[in-house]
Design an enzyme around this catalytic site. Structure first.
Site, PDB file in Angstrom:
ATOM      1  N   ARG A  11      14.280 -10.053  89.793  1.00 27.18           N
ATOM      2  CA  ARG A  11      14.249  -8.837  90.610  1.00 27.18           C
ATOM      3  C   ARG A  11      12.830  -8.278  90.638  1.00 27.18           C
ATOM      4  O   ARG A  11      12.497  -7.336  89.924  1.00 27.18           O
ATOM      5  CB  ARG A  11      15.276  -7.834  90.070  1.00 27.18           C
ATOM      6  N   ARG A  17      18.079  -0.325  86.620  1.00 27.66           N
ATOM      7  CA  ARG A  17      17.195  -0.698  87.699  1.00 27.66           C
ATOM      8  C   ARG A  17      16.523   0.520  88.348  1.00 27.66           C
ATOM      9  O   ARG A  17      15.348   0.523  88.654  1.00 27.66           O
ATOM     10  CB  ARG A  17      18.094  -1.409  88.722  1.00 27.66           C
ATOM     11  N   ASP A  20      26.870  -6.663  96.719  1.00 24.06           N
ATOM     12  CA  ASP A  20      27.604  -6.002  95.627  1.00 24.06           C
ATOM     13  C   ASP A  20      29.120  -6.157  95.759  1.00 24.06           C
ATOM     14  O   ASP A  20      29.861  -5.734  94.875  1.00 24.06           O
ATOM     15  CB  ASP A  20      27.252  -4.502  95.576  1.00 24.06           C
ATOM     16  N   ILE A  36       9.286  -6.408  91.807  1.00 22.32           N
ATOM     17  CA  ILE A  36       9.042  -5.061  92.347  1.00 22.32           C
ATOM     18  C   ILE A  36       7.745  -5.043  93.163  1.00 22.32           C
ATOM     19  O   ILE A  36       7.128  -4.005  93.353  1.00 22.32           O
ATOM     20  CB  ILE A  36       8.988  -3.990  91.230  1.00 22.32           C
ATOM     21  N   ASP A  37       7.347  -6.247  93.629  1.00 21.86           N
ATOM     22  CA  ASP A  37       6.091  -6.353  94.370  1.00 21.86           C
ATOM     23  C   ASP A  37       6.065  -5.467  95.624  1.00 21.86           C
ATOM     24  O   ASP A  37       5.012  -4.926  95.981  1.00 21.86           O
ATOM     25  CB  ASP A  37       5.815  -7.818  94.751  1.00 21.86           C
ATOM     26  N   GLN A  38       7.210  -5.295  96.276  1.00 19.46           N
ATOM     27  CA  GLN A  38       7.224  -4.487  97.513  1.00 19.46           C
ATOM     28  C   GLN A  38       7.035  -2.994  97.209  1.00 19.46           C
ATOM     29  O   GLN A  38       6.431  -2.270  97.997  1.00 19.46           O
ATOM     30  CB  GLN A  38       8.524  -4.711  98.285  1.00 19.46           C
ATOM     31  N   LYS A  44      27.044   5.739  93.484  1.00 25.25           N
ATOM     32  CA  LYS A  44      26.159   5.592  92.322  1.00 25.25           C
ATOM     33  C   LYS A  44      24.711   5.325  92.762  1.00 25.25           C
ATOM     34  O   LYS A  44      23.778   5.973  92.284  1.00 25.25           O
ATOM     35  CB  LYS A  44      26.648   4.448  91.434  1.00 25.25           C
ATOM     36  N   CYS A  77      21.225  -5.160  85.932  1.00 27.93           N
ATOM     37  CA  CYS A  77      22.113  -6.300  85.750  1.00 27.93           C
ATOM     38  C   CYS A  77      21.349  -7.601  85.966  1.00 27.93           C
ATOM     39  O   CYS A  77      20.464  -7.679  86.819  1.00 27.93           O
ATOM     40  CB  CYS A  77      23.276  -6.220  86.741  1.00 27.93           C
ATOM     41  N   ARG A 113      29.024   1.202  83.972  1.00 35.84           N
ATOM     42  CA  ARG A 113      27.744   1.626  84.565  1.00 35.84           C
ATOM     43  C   ARG A 113      27.949   2.180  85.966  1.00 35.84           C
ATOM     44  O   ARG A 113      27.175   3.015  86.427  1.00 35.84           O
ATOM     45  CB  ARG A 113      26.789   0.428  84.682  1.00 35.84           C
TER      46      ARG A 113
HETATM   47  C1  UD1 Z   1      19.876  -2.239  95.272  1.00 44.42           C
HETATM   48  C2  UD1 Z   1      21.150  -1.821  94.601  1.00 44.42           C
HETATM   49  C3  UD1 Z   1      21.964  -3.035  94.206  1.00 44.42           C
HETATM   50  C4  UD1 Z   1      22.182  -3.950  95.398  1.00 44.42           C
HETATM   51  C5  UD1 Z   1      20.869  -4.258  96.097  1.00 44.42           C
HETATM   52  C6  UD1 Z   1      21.047  -5.027  97.384  1.00 44.42           C
HETATM   53  C7  UD1 Z   1      20.468   0.235  93.542  1.00 44.42           C
HETATM   54  C8  UD1 Z   1      20.181   0.948  92.275  1.00 44.42           C
HETATM   55  N1  UD1 Z   1      20.801  -1.064  93.421  1.00 44.42           N
HETATM   56  O1  UD1 Z   1      19.132  -2.979  94.314  1.00 44.42           O
HETATM   57  O2  UD1 Z   1      23.217  -2.583  93.692  1.00 44.42           O
HETATM   58  O3  UD1 Z   1      22.750  -5.154  94.959  1.00 44.42           O
HETATM   59  O4  UD1 Z   1      20.172  -3.045  96.408  1.00 44.42           O
HETATM   60  O5  UD1 Z   1      21.862  -4.328  98.257  1.00 44.42           O
HETATM   61  O6  UD1 Z   1      20.473   0.809  94.602  1.00 44.42           O
HETATM   62  N2  UD1 Z   1      12.875  -7.899  96.372  1.00 44.42           N
HETATM   63  C9  UD1 Z   1      11.598  -8.420  96.310  1.00 44.42           C
HETATM   64  N3  UD1 Z   1      10.564  -7.578  95.979  1.00 44.42           N
HETATM   65  C10 UD1 Z   1      10.762  -6.263  95.712  1.00 44.42           C
HETATM   66  C11 UD1 Z   1      12.064  -5.737  95.792  1.00 44.42           C
HETATM   67  C12 UD1 Z   1      13.100  -6.582  96.130  1.00 44.42           C
HETATM   68  O7  UD1 Z   1      11.385  -9.609  96.550  1.00 44.42           O
HETATM   69  O8  UD1 Z   1       9.797  -5.552  95.423  1.00 44.42           O
HETATM   70  C13 UD1 Z   1      14.000  -8.779  96.756  1.00 44.42           C
HETATM   71  C14 UD1 Z   1      15.036  -8.917  95.643  1.00 44.42           C
HETATM   72  O9  UD1 Z   1      14.692  -9.929  94.740  1.00 44.42           O
HETATM   73  C15 UD1 Z   1      16.283  -9.213  96.426  1.00 44.42           C
HETATM   74  C16 UD1 Z   1      16.086  -8.445  97.729  1.00 44.42           C
HETATM   75  O10 UD1 Z   1      14.692  -8.155  97.814  1.00 44.42           O
HETATM   76  O11 UD1 Z   1      16.347 -10.585  96.719  1.00 44.42           O
HETATM   77  C17 UD1 Z   1      16.861  -7.168  97.818  1.00 44.42           C
HETATM   78  O12 UD1 Z   1      16.599  -6.362  96.677  1.00 44.42           O
HETATM   79  P1  UD1 Z   1      16.665  -4.777  96.725  1.00 44.42           P
HETATM   80  O13 UD1 Z   1      17.281  -4.354  97.999  1.00 44.42           O
HETATM   81  O14 UD1 Z   1      15.324  -4.248  96.376  1.00 44.42           O
HETATM   82  O15 UD1 Z   1      17.654  -4.464  95.536  1.00 44.42           O
HETATM   83  P2  UD1 Z   1      17.571  -3.256  94.549  1.00 44.42           P
HETATM   84  O16 UD1 Z   1      16.982  -2.063  95.230  1.00 44.42           O
HETATM   85  O17 UD1 Z   1      17.029  -3.693  93.254  1.00 44.42           O
END
Ligand code: UD1
Length: 488
Positions: A179, A150, A362, A181-183, A79, A174, A454
């Site tokens: 969560r 997401r 996950d 998105i700063d990065q 997925k 979820c 989902r």
């Molecule tokens: C993806 C997966 C999700 C999985 C997660 C971690 C998808 C659609 N979802 O979510 O199922 O649980 O990876 O393996 O692929 N973070 C920041 N800033 C950012 C982005 C992330 O601080 O800009 C932090 C998050 O809060 C979290 C960590 O980085 O603590 C990992 O998040 P991330 O790997 O980005 O998860 P997703 O891509 O949202």
């Protein structure tokens, strides 16, 4: 389109005046056309529009626990890879055929969203889509349901790369913790885009995108993929350091390379991208879903069953395999299959979630449910998302003994779980509670299965194929009927 039959109606009335038989013939045709249109209309709206409303607390799983799962199950496409690949497919002005797309709610939402901005999408069969991004006429993605998932943010990277402009509804997903998105934003800015958040939308645009050296402050799957998407159509070279190494990051990079991108190092900490002018069409098959496979592995272990989990990449499952072996399960690895043989008596262990190749966050809820029926005390530490223990209260109602302190769960194995009426709090926690229902004594009903749908294709059907006693009750009235049928 729906007006067409009504226009014809006038024609029939007119014709009837002159020739009754002819008129009757046309009436039959019109009735047929109207019924067909309406069925089509309802079906389409049900798949993409009405279902979330119909679902609100209505559809439930009804499970009678106690069956040892036996047999074979085939794993669907990943997925999380599919969501990014579908978004990336629109980057070519050419035909892209994507195979092994899992038929789950989240992929349907992304498909609707890319149709909504004008992409050509044709479904060839249940799992194959033909997509052409040439016809895209908008860079604004505000499709009603996209904000609930997401991965909507991948359209930001793909549109920014393709059109240098994108406006996408801020993602939801979820509720497993904050969560940010700063990065993602940091990466886009480093490539030369200006990014702002306005009225619940992320707006990005750039005169031109230029390669850059980006160091990720946290390992983020989403940000790594999103930067890769935009960077592959930038000018010059981009280096992403501290990149995520998840299998779906590699899959997306492989897909982009098949479309003509130049990405090296995906699957390691450092990804190097040389920008290209444009991407071309390709045919690509998505990798199997690591988390769906892991969920069935844990279900086999928890029910003391014996399941052959087919069409997987065993390498992607190593962290889960290692833990199951540590607990006392037998795991046999084949080229594309894994067999898990559970046991009535399993030991305890400690687990900490980490980015790949660590134990996946996950899979944390599912393995915690398993640990709740193992001997002794286990400690599970969640290091990725802070709100991933939302299944604990529900599990406690089934007799589980889990104490949560901060990001740690202390799980004391219990003799038995008992069926209860519970609610799926999110996708993976929902799947974990299904496993709890499978091992509990008596009947468990699980509300809010829309979360589970989902990310799991035909979850109940696949479980039934393994001997599980699980049914879907469509409405309140149905539940008692299904409960009675299931208990017999
Ligand atoms: C993806 C997966 C999700 C999985 C997660 C971690 C998808 C659609 N979802 O979510 O199922 O649980 O990876 O393996 O692929 N973070 C920041 N800033 C950012 C982005 C992330 O601080 O800009 C932090 C998050 O809060 C979290 C960590 O980085 O603590 C990992 O998040 P991330 O790997 O980005 O998860 P997703 O891509 O949202």
């Amino acid at each position: 389109m729906y007006k067409t039959p009504d226009v014809l109606s006038f024609g029939v009335v007119f014709l009837c005046k002159f020739n009754v038989y002819k008129g009757v013939f046309y009436v039959i045709i019109i009735v047929y056309v109207k019924i067909t249109y309406n069925i089509g209309f309802l079906r389409e709206r049900t798949e993409y529009g009405f279902l979330p409303i119909l679902e609100a607390g209505m559809e439930q799983y009804v499970i009678k626990g106690g069956t040892k799962l036996q047999g074979e199950v085939e794993i669907s496409g990943a997925k999380n890879a599919a969501l990014a690949i579908l978004a990336a497919a629109i980057m070519a002005d050419d035909v892209v055929v994507i195979e092994n797309v899992p038929d789950v709610r989240d992929t349907r939402v992304v498909i609707e969203a890319i149709k909504d901005i004008g992409a050509y999408v044709e479904q060839i069969d249940k799992h194959t889509f033909k997509i052409n991004g040439k016809t895209i006429c908008s860079t604004v993605v505000d499709y009603e349901y996209i904000k609930k998932i997401r991965a909507s943010y991948y359209l930001l990277g793909s549109l920014l790369g393709k059109r240098r402009k994108a406006k996408v509804a801020l993602p939801g997903g979820c509720n497993i913790g904050s969560r940010p998105i700063d990065q993602h934003i940091k990466g886009f800015r480093a490539l030369g885009a200006s990014v702002a958040i306005e009225h619940g939308m992320i707006c990005a645009d750039a005169e031109k995108l230029s390669g850059s050296h980006i160091y990720m402050d946290v390992v983020s799957v989403g940000a790594t993929i999103n930067i890769m998407l935009a960077a592959c159509l930038s000018q010059g070279s981009t280096i992403i350091e501290n990149a995520a190494k998840e299998p779906h990051v590699v899959d997306v990079a492989n897909f982009l390379n098949c479309m003509g991108a130049n990405i090296k190092g995906a699957g390691t900490d450092v990804i190097r991208i040389k920008g290209v002018e444009k991407l071309h069409g390709t045919t690509y098959s998505i990798i199997p879903d690591q988390i769906e496979a892991g969920t069935f592995m844990v279900a086999a272990a928890a029910t003391a069953g014996n399941i052959l989990i087919r069409k997987v990449i065993p390498k992607h499952l190593e962290a889960i395999t290692a833990k199951l072996i540590e607990l006392g399960c037998k795991v046999e690895e084949y080229d594309e299959d894994v067999r898990v043989i559970g046991s009535e008596k399993l030991g305890h262990t400690n687990i900490k979630t980490f980015p790949y190749p660590g134990f996946p966050t996950d899979m944390q809820p599912q393995i915690s449910v398993l640990l709740s029926k193992c001997d002794g005390t286990s400690i599970v530490t969640e290091s990725i998302f802070e709100n991933r223990f939302r299944y604990v209260d529900e599990l406690s109602r089934m007799g589980g003994d889990i104490k949560v302190e901060g990001n740690t769960a202390i799980i004391s194995g219990v003799e038995r779980l008992t069926g209860a009426q519970i609610t799926a709090p999110d996708l993976r926690a929902g799947a974990a509670l299904v496993i709890a229902g499978l091992i509990a004594e008596g009947v468990t009903t699980i509300d809010d299965i829309k979360y589970i749908e989902r990310g799991y294709e035909d979850f109940d059907i696949k479980l039934r194929g393994l001997g599980a006693n699980i049914q879907i009750a469509k409405c309140e009235k149905d539940i008692r009927k299904v409960e009675l049928a299931i208990v017999e």
